[in-house]
Design a protein around this motif. Structure first.
Motif, PDB file in Angstrom:
ATOM      1  N   ARG A  43       0.833  -1.212   0.000  1.00  0.00           N
ATOM      2  CA  ARG A  43       0.000   0.000   0.000  1.00  0.00           C
ATOM      3  C   ARG A  43       0.863   1.255   0.000  1.00  0.00           C
ATOM      4  O   ARG A  43       0.599   2.206  -0.741  1.00  0.00           O
ATOM      5  N   THR A  44       1.895   1.262   0.817  1.00  0.00           N
ATOM      6  CA  THR A  44       2.789   2.417   0.891  1.00  0.00           C
ATOM      7  C   THR A  44       3.463   2.655  -0.449  1.00  0.00           C
ATOM      8  O   THR A  44       3.519   3.788  -0.948  1.00  0.00           O
ATOM      9  N   GLU A  45       3.974   1.588  -1.061  1.00  0.00           N
ATOM     10  CA  GLU A  45       4.652   1.723  -2.356  1.00  0.00           C
ATOM     11  C   GLU A  45       3.692   2.235  -3.427  1.00  0.00           C
ATOM     12  O   GLU A  45       4.046   3.093  -4.238  1.00  0.00           O
ATOM     13  N   LEU A  46       2.459   1.727  -3.430  1.00  0.00           N
ATOM     14  CA  LEU A  46       1.474   2.180  -4.418  1.00  0.00           C
ATOM     15  C   LEU A  46       1.122   3.653  -4.227  1.00  0.00           C
ATOM     16  O   LEU A  46       1.027   4.403  -5.194  1.00  0.00           O
ATOM     17  N   ARG A  47       0.944   4.060  -2.983  1.00  0.00           N
ATOM     18  CA  ARG A  47       0.612   5.474  -2.713  1.00  0.00           C
ATOM     19  C   ARG A  47       1.719   6.409  -3.196  1.00  0.00           C
ATOM     20  O   ARG A  47       1.450   7.525  -3.618  1.00  0.00           O
ATOM     21  N   GLN A  48       2.960   5.965  -3.122  1.00  0.00           N
ATOM     22  CA  GLN A  48       4.087   6.798  -3.548  1.00  0.00           C
ATOM     23  C   GLN A  48       4.108   6.997  -5.064  1.00  0.00           C
ATOM     24  O   GLN A  48       4.728   7.928  -5.560  1.00  0.00           O
ATOM     25  N   ARG A  64       6.372   5.820 -18.360  1.00  0.00           N
ATOM     26  CA  ARG A  64       7.290   5.805 -17.212  1.00  0.00           C
ATOM     27  C   ARG A  64       6.576   5.305 -15.963  1.00  0.00           C
ATOM     28  O   ARG A  64       7.075   4.439 -15.243  1.00  0.00           O
ATOM     29  N   LEU A  65       5.371   5.837 -15.719  1.00  0.00           N
ATOM     30  CA  LEU A  65       4.615   5.406 -14.542  1.00  0.00           C
ATOM     31  C   LEU A  65       4.087   3.986 -14.698  1.00  0.00           C
ATOM     32  O   LEU A  65       4.006   3.244 -13.721  1.00  0.00           O
ATOM     33  N   LYS A  66       3.725   3.590 -15.922  1.00  0.00           N
ATOM     34  CA  LYS A  66       3.310   2.198 -16.140  1.00  0.00           C
ATOM     35  C   LYS A  66       4.445   1.252 -15.772  1.00  0.00           C
ATOM     36  O   LYS A  66       4.223   0.236 -15.107  1.00  0.00           O
ATOM     37  N   ARG A  67       5.651   1.588 -16.201  1.00  0.00           N
ATOM     38  CA  ARG A  67       6.808   0.737 -15.883  1.00  0.00           C
ATOM     39  C   ARG A  67       6.997   0.634 -14.374  1.00  0.00           C
ATOM     40  O   ARG A  67       7.177  -0.445 -13.833  1.00  0.00           O
ATOM     41  N   ARG A  68       6.943   1.754 -13.681  1.00  0.00           N
ATOM     42  CA  ARG A  68       7.113   1.750 -12.223  1.00  0.00           C
ATOM     43  C   ARG A  68       5.998   0.958 -11.539  1.00  0.00           C
ATOM     44  O   ARG A  68       6.242   0.190 -10.608  1.00  0.00           O
ATOM     45  N   ALA A  69       4.753   1.146 -12.018  1.00  0.00           N
ATOM     46  CA  ALA A  69       3.621   0.443 -11.411  1.00  0.00           C
ATOM     47  C   ALA A  69       3.730  -1.066 -11.623  1.00  0.00           C
ATOM     48  O   ALA A  69       3.538  -1.852 -10.687  1.00  0.00           O
ATOM     49  N   VAL A  70       4.053  -1.482 -12.836  1.00  0.00           N
ATOM     50  CA  VAL A  70       4.151  -2.916 -13.126  1.00  0.00           C
ATOM     51  C   VAL A  70       5.323  -3.542 -12.361  1.00  0.00           C
ATOM     52  O   VAL A  70       5.215  -4.657 -11.844  1.00  0.00           O
ATOM     53  N   GLN A  71       6.431  -2.834 -12.274  1.00  0.00           N
ATOM     54  CA  GLN A  71       7.562  -3.355 -11.500  1.00  0.00           C
ATOM     55  C   GLN A  71       7.194  -3.492 -10.026  1.00  0.00           C
ATOM     56  O   GLN A  71       7.564  -4.479  -9.376  1.00  0.00           O
ATOM     57  N   ALA A  72       6.449  -2.525  -9.498  1.00  0.00           N
ATOM     58  CA  ALA A  72       6.017  -2.618  -8.098  1.00  0.00           C
ATOM     59  C   ALA A  72       5.097  -3.820  -7.912  1.00  0.00           C
ATOM     60  O   ALA A  72       5.300  -4.632  -6.997  1.00  0.00           O
ATOM     61  N   VAL A  73       4.113  -3.969  -8.775  1.00  0.00           N
ATOM     62  CA  VAL A  73       3.170  -5.093  -8.675  1.00  0.00           C
ATOM     63  C   VAL A  73       3.908  -6.427  -8.791  1.00  0.00           C
ATOM     64  O   VAL A  73       3.633  -7.374  -8.051  1.00  0.00           O
ATOM     65  N   GLN A 181       5.122  -9.098 -19.764  1.00  0.00           N
ATOM     66  CA  GLN A 181       6.394  -9.802 -19.598  1.00  0.00           C
ATOM     67  C   GLN A 181       7.009  -9.512 -18.242  1.00  0.00           C
ATOM     68  O   GLN A 181       7.639 -10.379 -17.643  1.00  0.00           O
ATOM     69  N   VAL A 182       6.826  -8.306 -17.732  1.00  0.00           N
ATOM     70  CA  VAL A 182       7.335  -7.964 -16.396  1.00  0.00           C
ATOM     71  C   VAL A 182       6.593  -8.762 -15.326  1.00  0.00           C
ATOM     72  O   VAL A 182       7.186  -9.247 -14.370  1.00  0.00           O
ATOM     73  N   LEU A 183       5.282  -8.917 -15.504  1.00  0.00           N
ATOM     74  CA  LEU A 183       4.476  -9.647 -14.518  1.00  0.00           C
ATOM     75  C   LEU A 183       4.733 -11.145 -14.553  1.00  0.00           C
ATOM     76  O   LEU A 183       4.566 -11.835 -13.543  1.00  0.00           O
ATOM     77  N   GLY A 184       5.136 -11.655 -15.708  1.00  0.00           N
ATOM     78  CA  GLY A 184       5.544 -13.050 -15.824  1.00  0.00           C
ATOM     79  C   GLY A 184       4.485 -14.062 -15.431  1.00  0.00           C
ATOM     80  O   GLY A 184       3.309 -13.911 -15.746  1.00  0.00           O
ATOM     81  N   GLN A 185       4.933 -15.076 -14.710  1.00  0.00           N
ATOM     82  CA  GLN A 185       4.092 -16.218 -14.375  1.00  0.00           C
ATOM     83  C   GLN A 185       3.173 -15.976 -13.181  1.00  0.00           C
ATOM     84  O   GLN A 185       2.478 -16.890 -12.750  1.00  0.00           O
ATOM     85  N   SER A 186       3.180 -14.764 -12.625  1.00  0.00           N
ATOM     86  CA  SER A 186       2.330 -14.508 -11.453  1.00  0.00           C
ATOM     87  C   SER A 186       0.865 -14.325 -11.834  1.00  0.00           C
ATOM     88  O   SER A 186       0.002 -14.274 -10.960  1.00  0.00           O
ATOM     89  N   VAL A 187       0.560 -14.245 -13.134  1.00  0.00           N
ATOM     90  CA  VAL A 187      -0.807 -14.017 -13.592  1.00  0.00           C
ATOM     91  C   VAL A 187      -1.374 -15.292 -14.210  1.00  0.00           C
ATOM     92  O   VAL A 187      -0.800 -15.854 -15.135  1.00  0.00           O
ATOM     93  N   THR A 188      -2.511 -15.719 -13.681  1.00  0.00           N
ATOM     94  CA  THR A 188      -3.254 -16.848 -14.256  1.00  0.00           C
ATOM     95  C   THR A 188      -4.447 -16.280 -15.002  1.00  0.00           C
ATOM     96  O   THR A 188      -5.204 -15.479 -14.450  1.00  0.00           O
ATOM     97  N   ARG A 189      -4.616 -16.706 -16.232  1.00  0.00           N
ATOM     98  CA  ARG A 189      -5.727 -16.237 -17.060  1.00  0.00           C
ATOM     99  C   ARG A 189      -6.701 -17.386 -17.280  1.00  0.00           C
ATOM    100  O   ARG A 189      -6.296 -18.488 -17.637  1.00  0.00           O
ATOM    101  N   VAL A 190      -7.986 -17.115 -17.086  1.00  0.00           N
ATOM    102  CA  VAL A 190      -9.048 -18.083 -17.336  1.00  0.00           C
ATOM    103  C   VAL A 190      -9.982 -17.445 -18.363  1.00  0.00           C
ATOM    104  O   VAL A 190     -10.526 -16.369 -18.118  1.00  0.00           O
ATOM    105  N   ASP A 191     -10.152 -18.098 -19.499  1.00  0.00           N
ATOM    106  CA  ASP A 191     -11.041 -17.591 -20.550  1.00  0.00           C
ATOM    107  C   ASP A 191     -12.380 -18.299 -20.498  1.00  0.00           C
ATOM    108  O   ASP A 191     -12.425 -19.526 -20.334  1.00  0.00           O
TER     109      ASP A 191
END
Length: 194
Positions: A43-48, A64-73, A181-191
């Motif tokens: 939460r702290t990192e996201l607020r920043q 720039r902010l997308k990169r920072r947000a995705v790296q944080a996530v 690609q930054v998020l990698g394998q942490s995302v499961t997709r169900v169609d």
């Protein structure tokens, strides 16, 4: 570290819709799943990342902010699940949401999630969500004991996380795959097919 008996998993949920020239129109319902006791640093990192205390919203971010947000996530100790329903008829968005909600809650229950927090929409749409949850409970489509709440994103930065994942996934549907690609394998997709 809390005793194993006290360990819980919670999920925070957001929605997105995409209509691209590359794929069929789609409705996406995404969740971030993690231990609620381990969220304060996130939460702290996201607020920043957010200027002037606004919500971190993918469509408002520059690269720039997308990169920072995705790296944080990607750095959070969390799993992400996205249910994608297509083809979406824009006039039947709530039907798509209901189908995604049923599948997402079933999947989250299978992961051991005890609480789901939905991002608040308008009062009338929140009422629809409450009615949907009651309907799913009535037909026993929700895992027993799964608590579902609705909260404002302004007060809960964990609701910003699925927005980032959904934004990255939506961009990947148009060929912009660098964020996924930054998020990698942490995302499961169900169609699911509508």
């Amino acid at each position: 570290m809390p005793p194993a008996d006290d360990f819980q998993l919670h999920a925070w949920v957001d929605e997105s819709m995409r209509n691209t020239n590359v794929s069929a129109p789609m409705y996406m319902l995404g969740a971030v799943v993690t231990d609620p006791l381990a969220c304060e640093a996130a939460r702290t990192e996201l607020r920043q990342l957010v200027p002037h205390g606004r919500k971190l919203h993918w469509r408002d971010l520059d690269d720039r902010l997308k990169r920072r947000a995705v790296q944080a996530v990607a750095s959070f100790d969390a799993a992400h699940m996205v249910v994608v329903a297509s083809p979406l008829n824009p006039r039947k968005q709530e039907r798509a949401r209901a189908a995604c909600m049923e599948r997402l809650c079933w999947e989250l229950g299978g992961m051991g999630v005890s609480r789901v927090v939905l991002e608040s929409r308008t009062p009338s749409l929140n009422k629809r969500d409450d009615e949907l949850i009651k309907h799913l409970r009535g037909k026993k489509s929700l895992p027993q004991g799964l608590r579902v709440d609705i909260e404002l994103p302004s007060g809960e930065p964990m609701l910003w996380v699925p927005d980032q994942v959904l934004g990255a996934m939506g961009d990947a549907e148009t060929g912009e795959e660098r964020w996924m690609q930054v998020l990698g394998q942490s995302v499961t997709r169900v169609d699911i097919c509508l």
